[in-house]
Design an enzyme around this catalytic site. Structure first.
Site, PDB file in Angstrom:
ATOM      1  N   ASP A 224       6.633 155.160  68.806  1.00 16.13           N
ATOM      2  CA  ASP A 224       7.085 156.366  69.494  1.00 16.13           C
ATOM      3  C   ASP A 224       8.358 156.061  70.297  1.00 16.13           C
ATOM      4  O   ASP A 224       8.446 155.027  70.967  1.00 16.13           O
ATOM      5  CB  ASP A 224       5.972 156.817  70.455  1.00 16.13           C
ATOM      6  CG  ASP A 224       6.250 158.167  71.069  1.00 16.13           C
ATOM      7  OD1 ASP A 224       6.344 159.153  70.321  1.00 16.13           O
ATOM      8  OD2 ASP A 224       6.371 158.245  72.311  1.00 16.13           O
ATOM      9  N   GLU A 273       3.195 137.738  60.623  1.00 15.46           N
ATOM     10  CA  GLU A 273       2.153 136.699  60.735  1.00 15.46           C
ATOM     11  C   GLU A 273       0.851 137.155  60.081  1.00 15.46           C
ATOM     12  O   GLU A 273      -0.027 136.354  59.810  1.00 15.46           O
ATOM     13  CB  GLU A 273       1.839 136.444  62.212  1.00 15.46           C
ATOM     14  CG  GLU A 273       2.828 135.553  62.913  1.00 15.46           C
ATOM     15  CD  GLU A 273       2.550 135.562  64.414  1.00 15.46           C
ATOM     16  OE1 GLU A 273       1.387 135.812  64.830  1.00 15.46           O
ATOM     17  OE2 GLU A 273       3.502 135.335  65.160  1.00 15.46           O
TER      18      GLU A 273
HETATM   19  C1  NOJ Z   1       7.660 161.695  70.347  1.00 16.68           C
HETATM   20  C2  NOJ Z   1       6.334 162.288  69.998  1.00 16.68           C
HETATM   21  O1  NOJ Z   1       6.331 162.586  68.630  1.00 16.68           O
HETATM   22  C3  NOJ Z   1       6.171 163.500  70.875  1.00 16.68           C
HETATM   23  O2  NOJ Z   1       5.061 164.269  70.501  1.00 16.68           O
HETATM   24  C4  NOJ Z   1       6.069 163.048  72.303  1.00 16.68           C
HETATM   25  O3  NOJ Z   1       6.025 164.180  73.153  1.00 16.68           O
HETATM   26  C5  NOJ Z   1       7.279 162.197  72.706  1.00 16.68           C
HETATM   27  N1  NOJ Z   1       7.620 161.222  71.712  1.00 16.68           N
HETATM   28  C6  NOJ Z   1       7.015 161.461  73.995  1.00 16.68           C
HETATM   29  O4  NOJ Z   1       6.075 160.450  73.783  1.00 16.68           O
END
Ligand code: NOJ
Length: 558
Positions: A224, A273
């Site tokens: 993310d 790994e």
């Molecule tokens: C991207 C994620 O896909 C989204 O849903 C989220 O709100 C933001 N990152 C923050 O983590």
């Protein structure tokens, strides 16, 4: 009638991919756990629900499942605010459920990718709670970005950065003695404080978290905000108040900084790994596909989402350009291109394409549903014919539209609350999916659904579409079956465009295969390039060629 191949009999769809480079042409299905299937009847999807539906995914014909976060979380941003990276939120189940899910998936020949959220934790994470409690000067505060405010009394934020969800990217703290204190950085909601990746405890902790899940058997991670971990030295002002417009279009002092790549080089060593080719997938919003390619250099991650493709409208010229530039950008680094049309953050493509171009990826009007669905089906066949790996977001195989009329009081997207209703459209693509034609929450669970489903959704359910050769579900099943039978389809890094196909028509050849897509609103006559394999709406064949209806893609074997 629409031309479809018969879907494979249950249980025969999946032959386990070879361990070598499985991810290069994998079709990866995104499960949004809150909205996929509810195993315990509390109205919220969970891991038991996902586990019970794994055979459906195996039979659909995908290679892997990516699960959005299910970790312990106060759910300020639907789980993208993690309080404990090694625990499952009770709303989703237990570690035993996760273990069972991973095992079952593997037995069915499906790989499992989990989300890792390293840019920020929850404000309820132990580290952050302790950092607040211990006050300024505590070593724990260095794991986040705490700064004194500006102004005579520290009453102004330390810099001019804005939260992606609207409003300032800083929130002021109160010191343990009750006086106003330092500010902390949160590029998203205030409940999501950004971690400081210059701090060794942070880097060590995430390496350990990766190992924890790799030891549990996961096949990879979707990372993310992969582009956000490193901030420019000194946290300099941006100098503009138009920040939201710049996101993804320009280099920012908090996004796509070169330093992030050191982190992924270290992560790649950890992934390597482990046996079985575990992968890392970057969610990296960058200004160009070339900068996206930096994340998938040979010693970094395996894949990065192609958001330029996701943002492209159903238009032949624009599509050809983005396909060419995406393939060209990935070639020098040797990574596969990825393709994606929908996810949990954008308006579903059946609704985007139902609306006129130029509205972006957050749309609140239903548009012309029939047109949108026809284009969405055609767009899917085009995507699945491209070389590389493709992502499918739960419910798109049912042709679900976005729910554009959710009442404000049921909305949960934090950006809705932070941006005074100007944004926060993401709830519309997160409505729980329908499994049965009737019954409570259309088979999602026995206890209703956390966002209301439209009354028409019984007709879009898995049950209603199964066995109907004209349905979108059977189209996906057939397309994925053909993709398996023609391994050349996802392979390679190139397409050969066929000349003279006429305005608005895309046609390209792959090994033993041709894809033709009519993106216009009128039928076009083409030379039949071979034997028709599959099409998104009915193609008329004649001695001297074929007629591709409006907004239709056809696959041909040659
Ligand atoms: C991207 C994620 O896909 C989204 O849903 C989220 O709100 C933001 N990152 C923050 O983590």
């Amino acid at each position: 009638m629409t031309q479809h191949l018969a879907a494979p009999a249950p249980g025969t769809a999946h032959t386990p991919s070879t361990p070598t480079d499985w991810w290069r042409d994998a079709v990866i299905y995104q499960v949004y756990p809150r909205s996929f299937a509810d195993g315990d009847g509390d109205g919220m999807g969970d891991l038991a629900g996902v586990r019970a539906r794994l055979p459906y995914l195996r039979d659909l014909g995908v290679d892997a499942v990516w699960l959005s976060p299910f970790y312990a979380s106060p759910q300020a941003d639907a789980g993208y605010d993690v309080a404990d990276y090694r625990a499952i939120d009770p709303m989703f189940g237990t570690l035993l459920d996760a273990d069972g899910l991973i095992r079952d998936a593997h037995e069915l020949g499906l790989r499992v990718i989990t989300d890792v959220v390293p840019n920020h934790s929850s404000d309820q994470h132990e580290w952050f709670k302790r950092a607040l409690a211990e006050g300024p000067g505590s070593a724990l505060r260095d794991r986040y970005h705490f700064r004194p405010g500006k102004g005579t009394d520290g009453q102004l934020p330390p810099n001019d950065w804005e939260s992606v969800f609207g409003g300032p990217a800083w929130t002021r703290t109160t010191d343990p003695d009750g006086t106003p204190g330092d500010w902390y950085l949160h590029l998203f909601a205030p409940e999501q404080p950004d971690l400081n990746w210059e701090n060794a405890a942070v880097t060590d902790e995430f390496r350990s978290i990766l190992r924890f899940w790799l030891d549990m058997g996961v096949d990879g991670f979707r990372i993310d905000v992969a582009h956000g971990l490193v901030k420019a030295e000194g946290l300099p002002d941006l100098g503009t108040h138009d920040q939201l417009k710049l996101l993804g279009n320009d280099v920012m002092p908090f996004f796509d900084q070169d330093g992030v790549h050191d982190i992924y080089r270290a992560w790649r060593k950890i992934l390597d790994e482990y046996p079985g080719e575990r992968i890392g997938v970057a969610e990296a919003w960058t200004p160009t596909v070339e900068r996206t390619a930096n994340y998938v250099r040979p010693d970094e991650l395996h894949q990065a989402f192609n958001f330029q493709y996701l943002g492209t409208y159903w238009d032949a010229t624009a599509l050809r350009e983005v396909i060419d530039s995406s393939l060209a950008a990935m070639r020098p680094v040797g990574a596969p291109t990825t393709w994606v049309l929908s996810n949990h953050d954008v308006t579903r493509h059946a609704t985007r394409f139902a609306n006129p171009p130029g509205l972006g990826t957050q749309i609140r009007t239903p548009g012309d549903r029939e047109l949108g669905l026809r284009r969405a089906r055609a767009a899917t066949l085009l995507m699945l014919a491209l070389p590389g790996s493709a992502y499918v977001y739960q419910g798109e195989e049912l042709g679900l539209p976005d729910v554009t009329d959710l009442p404000d009081e049921v909305r949960q997207d934090p950006s809705f609350f932070r941006a005074a209703g100007q944004d926060g459209f993401r709830d519309g693509c997160r409505v729980p999916i329908p499994w049965t034609s009737t019954g409570p929450s259309y088979g999602f669970g026995t206890g209703g659904s956390w966002l209301p489903q439209p009354a028409t959704w019984g007709g879009l359910s898995v049950e209603a579409q199964t066995g109907d050769p004209t349905s979108t579900l059977e189209l996906y099943r057939s397309a994925l079956a053909v993709r398996r039978e023609h391994p050349g389809l996802g392979a390679g890094t190139d397409v050969s465009w066929l000349p003279d196909t006429g305005e608005g028509v895309l046609a390209f050849a792959r090994e033993g295969f041709v894809c033709t897509a009519n993106t216009t609103g009128a039928p076009v006559r083409i030379e039949a390039p071979g034997t028709l394999l599959l099409s998104s709406s009915e193609v008329t064949l004649a001695e001297d060629g074929a007629v591709l209806p409006a907004d239709t893609t056809a696959w041909w074997s040659v």
